[in-house]
Each structure stands twice: as C-alpha cells, then as structure tokens.
Write an enzyme that holds these catalytic residues in place. Sequence first.
Site, PDB file in Angstrom:
ATOM      1  N   HIS A  38     -14.545   3.130  48.544  1.00 20.40           N
ATOM      2  CA  HIS A  38     -14.588   1.833  49.226  1.00 20.40           C
ATOM      3  C   HIS A  38     -14.625   2.018  50.733  1.00 20.40           C
ATOM      4  CE1 HIS A  38     -12.457   1.332  45.375  1.00 20.40           C
ATOM      5  NE2 HIS A  38     -13.061   0.151  45.313  1.00 20.40           N
ATOM      6  N   ALA A  97     -13.283  -5.615  40.087  1.00 21.21           N
ATOM      7  CA  ALA A  97     -12.299  -6.691  40.028  1.00 21.21           C
ATOM      8  C   ALA A  97     -12.617  -7.613  41.198  1.00 21.21           C
ATOM      9  CB  ALA A  97     -10.899  -6.128  40.173  1.00 21.21           C
ATOM     10  N   SER A 112     -11.736  -1.152  39.150  1.00 23.99           N
ATOM     11  CA  SER A 112     -10.266  -1.212  38.998  1.00 23.99           C
ATOM     12  C   SER A 112      -9.826  -1.485  37.568  1.00 23.99           C
ATOM     13  CB  SER A 112      -9.683  -2.347  39.848  1.00 23.99           C
ATOM     14  OG  SER A 112      -9.877  -2.101  41.198  1.00 23.99           O
ATOM     15  N   ASN A 120      -7.816 -12.819  39.614  1.00 21.35           N
ATOM     16  CA  ASN A 120      -6.922 -13.786  40.270  1.00 21.35           C
ATOM     17  C   ASN A 120      -7.770 -14.887  40.880  1.00 21.35           C
ATOM     18  OD1 ASN A 120      -7.617 -11.372  42.199  1.00 21.35           O
ATOM     19  ND2 ASN A 120      -7.241 -13.125  43.535  1.00 21.35           N
ATOM     20  N   MET A 154     -14.298  -6.299  47.175  1.00 22.17           N
ATOM     21  CA  MET A 154     -14.403  -5.286  48.234  1.00 22.17           C
ATOM     22  C   MET A 154     -15.230  -4.066  47.814  1.00 22.17           C
ATOM     23  SD  MET A 154     -10.370  -5.363  49.240  1.00 22.17           S
ATOM     24  CE  MET A 154      -9.459  -6.921  49.281  1.00 22.17           C
ATOM     25  N   SER A 155     -16.139  -4.263  46.866  1.00 24.39           N
ATOM     26  CA  SER A 155     -16.930  -3.114  46.402  1.00 24.39           C
ATOM     27  C   SER A 155     -18.317  -3.552  45.952  1.00 24.39           C
ATOM     28  CB  SER A 155     -16.205  -2.425  45.241  1.00 24.39           C
ATOM     29  OG  SER A 155     -16.224  -3.255  44.093  1.00 24.39           O
ATOM     30  N   HIS A 178      -1.738  -6.917  44.603  1.00 25.85           N
ATOM     31  CA  HIS A 178      -2.541  -5.880  43.957  1.00 25.85           C
ATOM     32  C   HIS A 178      -2.062  -5.674  42.516  1.00 25.85           C
ATOM     33  CE1 HIS A 178      -5.053  -2.391  43.504  1.00 25.85           C
ATOM     34  NE2 HIS A 178      -4.031  -1.584  43.331  1.00 25.85           N
ATOM     35  N   GLU A 222     -11.203   2.364  52.368  1.00 23.93           N
ATOM     36  CA  GLU A 222     -10.507   3.655  52.346  1.00 23.93           C
ATOM     37  C   GLU A 222     -10.871   4.494  53.560  1.00 23.93           C
ATOM     38  OE1 GLU A 222     -10.272   5.517  48.159  1.00 23.93           O
ATOM     39  OE2 GLU A 222     -12.014   4.195  48.068  1.00 23.93           O
ATOM     40  N   HIS A 228      -7.380   4.845  40.396  1.00 23.11           N
ATOM     41  CA  HIS A 228      -8.767   5.285  40.371  1.00 23.11           C
ATOM     42  C   HIS A 228      -8.809   6.791  40.150  1.00 23.11           C
ATOM     43  CE1 HIS A 228     -11.179   1.845  42.074  1.00 23.11           C
ATOM     44  NE2 HIS A 228      -9.946   1.403  42.092  1.00 23.11           N
TER      45      HIS A 228
HETATM   46  N1  HPA Z   1     -10.180 -10.924  47.132  1.00 23.91           N
HETATM   47  C1  HPA Z   1     -10.875  -9.808  47.391  1.00 23.91           C
HETATM   48  N2  HPA Z   1     -10.984  -8.814  46.534  1.00 23.91           N
HETATM   49  C2  HPA Z   1     -10.368  -8.926  45.347  1.00 23.91           C
HETATM   50  C3  HPA Z   1      -9.613 -10.059  45.020  1.00 23.91           C
HETATM   51  C4  HPA Z   1      -9.508 -11.113  45.969  1.00 23.91           C
HETATM   52  O1  HPA Z   1      -8.864 -12.157  45.742  1.00 23.91           O
HETATM   53  N3  HPA Z   1      -9.111  -9.859  43.766  1.00 23.91           N
HETATM   54  C5  HPA Z   1      -9.570  -8.641  43.364  1.00 23.91           C
HETATM   55  N4  HPA Z   1     -10.332  -8.084  44.318  1.00 23.91           N
END
Ligand code: HPA
Length: 271
Positions: A82, A112, A29, A234, A210-211, A246, A85, A60
């Site tokens: 992912h 990310a 990302s 974050n 998530m990847s 997001h 998706e 993406h």
């Molecule tokens: N959780 C899951 N996936 C993420 C996060 C999160 O806080 N931030 C970026 N990808």
Amino acid sequence: MYYQKVKEATEFIQRRIPQVPEIAIILGSGLGEFAETIEDKIVLKYSEIPHFPVSTVKGHKGNLIFGDVKGRKVLAFQGRFHLYEGYKIEEVVFGVRVAGLLGVKNLIVTNAAGGISQFLSPGDLMVIKDHINLSGENPAIGEDAQYFGERFFDMTYAYDKDVIEKAKDVYKKNGVDYKEGVYAFLKGPSYETPSEIRMLKILGADAVGMSTVPEVIAARQMGIKVFGISCITNMTAGILDKKLSHEEVIEVSKAVEERFIKIIKDIIEIM
Ligand code: HPA
C-alpha cells in the site's frame, strides 16, 4: 532499472512454476485464507523473489502461490503493498508488472472497503464497476512504465463488462445479494472524515478504500482483463454515529470470508 528488476523477478518465478497462470488474484485484508483452497500449490515467499517488496501490515502474509482452482491455473498474491506503508507506486504494482510479463491475461482484485452509499451494508461483496483515483498518483508515470504498454491507454472498461455480467449469475447461484458500485481510492492510512465522505458521495463514489486502483491501472496498461470485489467491512465515517476501527474491518472481513471464497472460486471458473 525498474523494468530490469521486474524481468529478473519474472524469470525467477518462471523457473519455479510449470505453466503460465491463467488468472492472477490479489487477496485483500482478511482474505488470505483463500490461499488454503488452492490445490497442488507451489508457494514462493516474496522475500525469496529477487527485488520483490515485502509486506508490513498485520494480517497480511507475503506469499506468491501458484496452483489449481476449479481446474484453472492461478497465481495468488497473498499480501499486497500500500502507498500508506511508504511504498512507492511502482513497488505497489510490482506483482502486477510481474504477472503481466509472465503472460497472465486475467486479474482478480479484492479489498476491504468502507461503504458510503445507502444500498451497501457491512458484509456486502460489492462488485467494482469503476473507480475514482483520488491519490494523485499513477503507476504508468515515468520512463520505465512505457516498457509495459502505451503511455495513454483506455480506462473506459477498466473492470471487464462481460465478467461483471457473468458475476451476477455467480452471486445468484451462491444466494448472495448482488451489489455493484464505484470504488474511490485514497492513500490513507487515516480513515476519512465525515466531510470527506460527503465529498466522495457527491463525486459519485459508493465505497472507499486504500488499495487496488494502482494495480488495476498497471494491469490495464498491460492489457490484462480485470475483475474486482470490495468486501464492505464498515459504513464510512459520519454515516453511522460511531467511530471506525481497524479491528472492525478485520472482524467483518473474517466473518464473510467463506462466502467471499465461494464467489471468487466461481468467478475464477468463468473468467
Ligand atoms: N475507509 C477507507 N478504507 C477502508 C475503510 C474505510 O472506511 N474500511 C476499510 N477500508
């Protein structure tokens, strides 16, 4: 048959690139800009490669880029797939399977992720020292997967120890705080609840995303050396008293992109 599809995609790419790439890199990302720093590029659209999946996520792109970085031949995946998706896990790792058949020996994965542990803050570039696969899925399941390597394979040093050691110097040289941690993989796409984050903390995770984990498992099955970095975009749910978005993830990954690119280029040089 899946293996046949991967082979056809591989042969298509072989006809278009002059050499076996030394290092493949999957750009997560907001890190797509790395591709702009590749010299003497050959760009293939995923959509022109036989059987290659096509990305649907905002921000993406879907390009496979061959070229030079710091004098090394790289193959960059600009855009990944992912589970959230709706792709099957074998589609998620399609590019890694192709890289393996091409003869690529090194893989850099970026993503990310949300920070769980106290020592992390948004903007950190956390070297992934290990992962926890909480998805219940694995790309090495099934008959076809055995064409790519052993059924049972070691994951003790999934993230290469020597490259991690060298990465410490790369961070120092670039004046970036060195952090390392354990990445937990959930399918998403909902972010975690505060209770899930407390659970992940107990399980030993420092960050969550998530990847990446499917790709790393597929790479290890094929004997490909792996190095990974999570851009902490974050703090996860319940760590701070605020909602996750997001937009925040994209914003932070954009803000650290330049620093991230420098680190990645230097890793490419030493990997
Ligand atoms: N959780 C899951 N996936 C993420 C996060 C999160 O806080 N931030 C970026 N990808």
